[in-house]
Design a protein around this motif. Structure first.
Motif, mmCIF file in Angstrom:
data_model
loop_
_atom_site.group_PDB
_atom_site.id
_atom_site.type_symbol
_atom_site.label_atom_id
_atom_site.label_comp_id
_atom_site.label_asym_id
_atom_site.label_seq_id
_atom_site.Cartn_x
_atom_site.Cartn_y
_atom_site.Cartn_z
ATOM 1 N N THR A 28 9.135 1.257 -1.359
ATOM 2 C CA THR A 28 8.200 0.520 -2.203
ATOM 3 C C THR A 28 6.928 1.286 -2.513
ATOM 4 N N ASN A 29 6.305 1.804 -1.471
ATOM 5 C CA ASN A 29 4.978 2.370 -1.663
ATOM 6 C C ASN A 29 4.992 3.580 -2.567
ATOM 7 N N GLN A 31 7.072 4.275 -4.805
ATOM 8 C CA GLN A 31 7.381 3.919 -6.186
ATOM 9 C C GLN A 31 6.138 3.429 -6.934
ATOM 10 N N ALA A 32 5.404 2.559 -6.266
ATOM 11 C CA ALA A 32 4.170 2.070 -6.881
ATOM 12 C C ALA A 32 3.211 3.237 -7.076
ATOM 13 N N ARG A 136 -7.901 -6.307 -9.203
ATOM 14 C CA ARG A 136 -6.562 -6.722 -9.619
ATOM 15 C C ARG A 136 -5.526 -5.728 -9.092
ATOM 16 N N LEU A 137 -5.886 -4.454 -9.205
ATOM 17 C CA LEU A 137 -4.985 -3.397 -8.754
ATOM 18 C C LEU A 137 -4.746 -3.490 -7.252
ATOM 19 N N MET A 138 -5.829 -3.747 -6.517
ATOM 20 C CA MET A 138 -5.712 -3.775 -5.066
ATOM 21 C C MET A 138 -4.966 -5.006 -4.562
ATOM 22 N N ALA A 139 -4.856 -6.013 -5.415
ATOM 23 C CA ALA A 139 -4.163 -7.224 -4.983
ATOM 24 C C ALA A 139 -2.650 -7.050 -5.055
ATOM 25 N N HIS A 140 -2.214 -5.906 -5.545
ATOM 26 C CA HIS A 140 -0.775 -5.645 -5.579
ATOM 27 C C HIS A 140 -0.357 -4.951 -4.298
ATOM 28 N N PRO A 141 0.916 -5.052 -3.972
ATOM 29 C CA PRO A 141 1.346 -4.488 -2.689
ATOM 30 C C PRO A 141 1.330 -2.961 -2.655
ATOM 31 N N ILE A 142 0.157 -2.409 -2.695
ATOM 32 C CA ILE A 142 0.039 -0.957 -2.544
ATOM 33 C C ILE A 142 -1.052 -0.693 -1.530
ATOM 34 N N PRO A 143 -0.894 0.354 -0.724
ATOM 35 C CA PRO A 143 -1.974 0.693 0.197
ATOM 36 C C PRO A 143 -3.197 1.142 -0.592
ATOM 37 N N ARG A 144 -4.332 0.958 -0.006
ATOM 38 C CA ARG A 144 -5.561 1.232 -0.719
ATOM 39 C C ARG A 144 -5.683 2.700 -1.128
#
Lengths: 348, 317
Positions: A28-29, A31-32, A136-144
């Motif tokens: 996942t990570n 890919q994002a 908004r970007l940080m609210a997606h499942p990606i590490p900071r």
């Protein structure tokens, strides 16, 4: 080390482009991460400031290539012994020669490269913040840290692609216009030079990213970046020269070793500037006949064969400069990274 | 535990000396619309960001969908859609492209993302502007696009921070209706923060009043009123004529009545219980004509206003 990494990244990038995203939910990570890289890359390519800078860089490099080629052809016609040409690294001179009307390729790169780096990085974080997209970007499942890393990688990727294509274009045109192919060593030197450019621009890019995390306003970040660049480009050498005037005052010097000492102090002061490190390194890489960067005593030169340095020796000579540049790049990025990780995401 | 989808336990967030959130405990059951209510700077956004793991609390634990927000923010963020108060889009991209980018960040394959994006744009009434750059969107359109953006990842919970800020009344009505529908039809739990009380009142099942980092009261509107005022919960407004002194006296003497105010032909009767039927009987028996009798419910506005009135008197600020 850097090259291998970058190749890996490029490979990943393109495989990411070919494969439809979302096919594997496990990774996942990454890919994002590549989704952000892709978006930033296209954003950069589409933005006017990058297009304008690209055009300027292209124009100036072709201009400098043209003057270099005309100068070289003139000298070639006058040269009598063709044998010597091969040994004197003639091909590399298309990057360094100028007829006085237009500066040489390396001068242009040394001048515009940092600007390009700053233009790529100065609004990396601050624009997301001011547009309100960061939260908004940080609210997606990606590490900071993905956001910062992806921005850096995409800018570096653009940088790498640009400078390799530019370097190879100039090389190709040089072959066409001069009719002399570069030797293997010359080609390696050119590649090394291009890598050096990338590292140098990466430094300015990271400095700009650092400013963009520190300052909330993009304009402040851009101006601070340009101020630092101006300082090192113009004022730093003036300051050092002022300082050296007093240090090298003939009245205060009693001993010849003192002269050498003082010279080296001044040189080391100059080397605090990334511009100077870059200039030294390019000189050594593209002009193999330059054998040393510091003062040499008569004893050291005694018995030396007057010939160009082999590539390995040139690399050895600029190794400290290269390490210094990479270290400065990393330090900037590390500070930006730590700051970003600790920063509040909130928009206001 | 199974019922509540958001569990906040004794959470404190301290900035230097100041408490942004102070010992907050809250649990929200699945499928509810919960309104976080409070003035600016009460700690609503901080609480929301802590739910998402974007701010680390100084103390306490937070569980969202069974995941620890501090340890597993990514798992939480996979299931929670967040609409920030100051939301922005990449203005050089179209609304559709913005949605696709969000989908990509959530590992949704392109075909599914495209289909879902069109569906959602239709749902929020933006089909016509789908391929317009978001830079040209109006505030209300952006907010609706934001809702679509939140929904594209198929969240279990949506958190909306001041969703109605800066939208015209009609837009607010549409947005609230949309939120309500989502909650009803798809069973999405909604947490929304606002300081615009009557809007929250329209759609929220339960409300929490939040002041200076503390949750003062929670419950539905009547419960809240009871918690905050203890008395004078019911107000009956009566329009009748003639309003004789005799009648007034009778009303005053009725059980539960605490206060009666006369204002021309209008009476305001404050009571502890609903006594409208008693009052109407009294009026008719006295021979007066009853024109209107309404039960005035305490709106959040009043709750809010009266709470703050009280607070200022106590001089706590």
């Amino acid at each position: 080390m850097d090259l291998a990494n970058k190749k890996e990244q490029v490979k990943d990038f393109f495989s990411g482009l070919v494969k439809p995203s979302g096919s594997a939910a496990t990774n996942t990570n990454t890919q994002a991460f590549w989704a952000i890289v892709r978006k930033e890359f296209t954003d950069n390519l589409r933005s006017w400031r990058i297009i304008i800078l690209l055009l300027i860089i292209l124009l100036t490099s072709f201009g400098s290539l043209y003057t270099a080629v005309t100068t070289i052809s003139d000298t070639l016609e006058n040269a009598e012994e063709v044998d010597q040409i091969g040994q004197s690294y003639l091909f590399l001179t298309i990057f360094t020669t100028s007829d006085g009307t237009l500066p040489s390729f390396i001068t242009f790169v040394g001048f515009l490269g940092p600007l390009f780096g700053i233009a790529l990085g100065f609004d990396a974080i601050s624009s997301e913040r001011s547009r309100g997209t960061l939260s908004r970007l940080m609210a997606h499942p990606i590490p900071r840290d993905s956001v910062l890393n992806a921005k850096f990688v995409s800018a570096l990727l653009l940088n790498t692609i640009l400078f390799f294509s530019l370097g190879f274009l100039v090389t190709a045109l040089g072959i066409l216009l001069l009719g002399i192919p570069p030797t293997g060593e010359e080609f390696t030197r050119i590649v090394c030079f291009l890598l050096l450019c990338i590292v140098y621009i990466a430094f300015w890019l990271n400095l700009a990213i650092l400013f963009s995390t520190v300052f909330k306003n993009s304009a402040t970040a851009a101006l601070s970046g340009i101020a630092v660049w101006l300082f090192f480009n113009v004022f730093y050498s003036i300051i050092v020269r002022l300082f050296s005037n007093s240090l090298l005052n003939p009245e205060s010097i009693t001993d010849p070793t003192q002269v050498v000492d003082h010279q080296e102090t001044i040189l080391n002061l100059m080397r605090l500037s990334p511009n100077h490190l870059f200039n030294e390194s390019t000189t050594i890489l593209l002009s193999p006949t330059v054998r040393s960067l510091g003062p040499l005593t008569m004893e050291q030169t005694a018995g030396a064969v007057v010939s160009p340095l082999p590539l390995s020796q040139s690399l050895l000579l600029i190794w400290p400069q290269l390490t210094g540049l990479i270290a400065a790049t990393m330090i900037c990025f590390a500070i930006a990274y730590i700051l970003f990780m600790r920063q509040e995401i909130r928009t206001n | 535990m199974t019922a509540s989808i958001i569990e906040i336990n004794d959470v404190t967030k301290q900035y230097d000396e100041q408490y942004a959130v102070n010992q907050l405990s809250l649990s929200i059951p699945r499928g509810e619309i919960f309104g976080l209510l409070g003035p600016n700077g009460a700690g609503k956004t901080t609480t929301i960001l802590m739910l998402l793991g974007l701010i680390e609390p100084t103390n306490g634990s937070i569980h969202v969908c069974g995941f620890d927000s501090i340890r597993n923010p990514i798992d939480v963020k996979r299931r929670v859609g967040y609409l920030p108060d100051n939301l922005g889009f990449y203005h050089h991209m179209t609304g559709f492209e913005n949605l696709l980018y969000t989908a990509e960040l959530n590992n949704i394959s392109r075909e599914i993302a495209e289909k879902r994006a069109y569906d959602l744009l239709e749902k929020v009434n933006l089909s016509e502007s789908a391929h317009k750059k978001t830079g040209k969107y109006s505030r209300g359109m952006k907010q609706r696009l934001g809702l679509a953006d939140v929904l594209i990842k198929n969240p279990e919970i949506i958190i909306l921070d001041e969703p109605t800020l800066g939208i015209d009344p009609e837009g607010v009505r549409e947005l609230l209706h949309l939120i309500k529908t989502l909650n009803k039809e798809e069973g999405i739990t909604v947490l929304l923060s606002s300081h615009q009380l009557h809007q929250v009142q329209q759609i929220c099942d339960r409300v929490g009043v939040f002041v200076e980092g503390k949750l003062l009261a929670e419950g539905n509107i009547t419960e809240l009123a009871r918690q905050l005022f203890k008395q004078d919960t019911f107000v009956t407004v009566v329009q009748a004529s003639p309003l004789k002194e005799e009648l007034m006296k009778k009303i005053r003497q009725t059980d539960y009545v605490t206060n009666v105010k006369k204002n021309g032909n209008e009476l305001e009767v404050y009571s502890k219980q609903d006594i409208s039927s008693v009052i109407s009987q009294l009026i008719i028996k006295s021979g007066a004509k009853l024109y209107q009798l309404t039960n005035k419910h305490f709106g959040l506005d009043e709750i809010y206003h009266r709470y703050f009135e009280g607070r200022e008197q106590h001089g706590s600020r």
